[in-house]
Design an enzyme around this catalytic site. Structure first.
Site, PDB file in Angstrom:
ATOM      1  N   LEU A 143       6.938 -28.126   9.256  1.00  0.00           N
ATOM      2  CA  LEU A 143       7.202 -27.299  10.422  1.00  0.00           C
ATOM      3  C   LEU A 143       6.431 -27.769  11.649  1.00  0.00           C
ATOM      4  O   LEU A 143       6.943 -27.702  12.771  1.00  0.00           O
ATOM      5  CB  LEU A 143       6.836 -25.837  10.112  1.00  0.00           C
ATOM      6  CG  LEU A 143       7.747 -25.111   9.129  1.00  0.00           C
ATOM      7  CD1 LEU A 143       7.145 -23.767   8.751  1.00  0.00           C
ATOM      8  CD2 LEU A 143       9.146 -24.914   9.722  1.00  0.00           C
ATOM      9  N   GLU A 144       5.226 -28.239  11.449  1.00  0.00           N
ATOM     10  CA  GLU A 144       4.392 -28.600  12.590  1.00  0.00           C
ATOM     11  C   GLU A 144       4.852 -29.880  13.285  1.00  0.00           C
ATOM     12  O   GLU A 144       4.985 -29.908  14.518  1.00  0.00           O
ATOM     13  CB  GLU A 144       2.935 -28.759  12.155  1.00  0.00           C
ATOM     14  CG  GLU A 144       2.240 -27.463  11.799  1.00  0.00           C
ATOM     15  CD  GLU A 144       2.088 -26.538  12.988  1.00  0.00           C
ATOM     16  OE1 GLU A 144       2.128 -27.008  14.149  1.00  0.00           O
ATOM     17  OE2 GLU A 144       1.938 -25.329  12.761  1.00  0.00           O
ATOM     18  N   THR A 145       5.069 -30.943  12.535  1.00  0.00           N
ATOM     19  CA  THR A 145       5.374 -32.234  13.174  1.00  0.00           C
ATOM     20  C   THR A 145       6.457 -33.027  12.454  1.00  0.00           C
ATOM     21  O   THR A 145       6.576 -34.230  12.668  1.00  0.00           O
ATOM     22  CB  THR A 145       4.111 -33.117  13.238  1.00  0.00           C
ATOM     23  OG1 THR A 145       3.679 -33.421  11.902  1.00  0.00           O
ATOM     24  CG2 THR A 145       2.994 -32.449  14.014  1.00  0.00           C
TER      25      THR A 145
END
Length: 285
Positions: A143-145
């Site tokens: 989800l982050e990167t």
């Protein structure tokens, strides 16, 4: 408090760390005491930036930052793009259904399962040490990167210096800038390696500098905590972060379970925390 960072597209990571930082700001500044008042004033344009930076350099030295680390400040200029992004943030208004549907794609799930296989041994050791299952940290990573693909390319020192000088949240970002210097001083990252999102978030799960100092770990054993390139360090540090917010080994992570509060420590937004929980559950199936 961190800015209201936008969640859409690759900037989802900034929002995660904004909301976690609201809880961390006071604690993370505690190890070096109350922030000394800088001799030069903050400003709302670039006119006083150079004078402020000179005085900050002296205060950083007084706070134990070495002369070699302080070279990270050489040649920094005020970044109007950072200020523009800070001033033009949009509040996140998507529902959980809208947000999770756009983030938990078939491709992202498939890649997440591949990553779990690739790093199965590492994830097993991480769970043994920190109590956090692999599917949870891999879900956050995705989800982050997008598993390290979208880390950001903006120079962290220029961004943090601009925001520390800016009057809107000068004290908070002054602490972040000091901790960014501590990362360099400790030898975890070089100045050139410290590129990330516009508000200074670093690495494959987008840690603010103070979170980096507090939670980043050297899990691959090479002598430094590298959240830019080392997947073992990234995954272990993410698990360590969750443990710092009360994660209990063996507990569930769905809303209402023992570990859901730790997910809210990662991101205070219910839609984001619920999306992590759902994504992790899909990876475990």
């Amino acid at each position: 408090m961190m800015p209201n960072l936008p969640i859409p597209s690759q900037l989802v990571s900034q929002t995660a760390m904004r909301l976690a930082a609201a809880l961390l700001a006071t604690v993370l500044l505690a190890p070096f005491g109350a922030m000394p008042a800088l001799a030069a004033s903050c400003g709302n344009d670039g006119a006083g930036f150079n004078a402020w930076l000179r005085d900050f350099r002296g205060q950083a030295s007084a706070n134990g930052i070495s002369s070699s680390a302080l070279r990270a400040l050489d040649g920094l200029t005020y970044d109007t793009k950072v200020i523009r992004l800070d001033r033009n943030q949009k509040h996140f208004k998507q529902s959980f259904e809208q947000f999770s549907a756009s983030r938990i794609s078939k491709g992202r799930i498939a890649k997440g399962r591949q990553m779990m296989q690739k790093y199965a041994s590492t994830l097993g050791r991480i769970e043994q040490r920190y109590g956090v299952p692999g599917e949870v940290v891999v879900a956050i990573w995705g989800l982050e990167t997008d598993y390290g693909v979208n880390q950001g390319k903006m120079p962290v020192f220029r961004s943090l210096a601009t925001l520390a000088y800016d009057c809107r949240r000068s004290a908070f970002f002054t602490g972040q800038l000091l901790d960014a210097l501590r990362i360099v001083q400790h030898g975890d990252l070089s100045v050139g390696e410290m590129r990330g999102a516009w508000a200074g978030e670093l690495g494959q799960t987008q840690f603010l500098a103070s979170s980096y100092v507090r939670f980043a770990v050297d899990f691959d054993g090479n002598g430094r905590a590298d959240l830019i390139r080392s997947a073992p360090d990234v995954l272990a540090s993410t698990a360590n972060y969750l443990r710092g917010y009360g994660w209990r080994a063996g507990g569930g992570w769905a809303p209402g379970s023992s570990n859901y509060q730790a997910l809210l420590g990662w991101n205070k937004a219910e839609v984001y925390a619920r999306t992590i929980a759902v994504f992790a559950s899909k990876l475990s199936n």
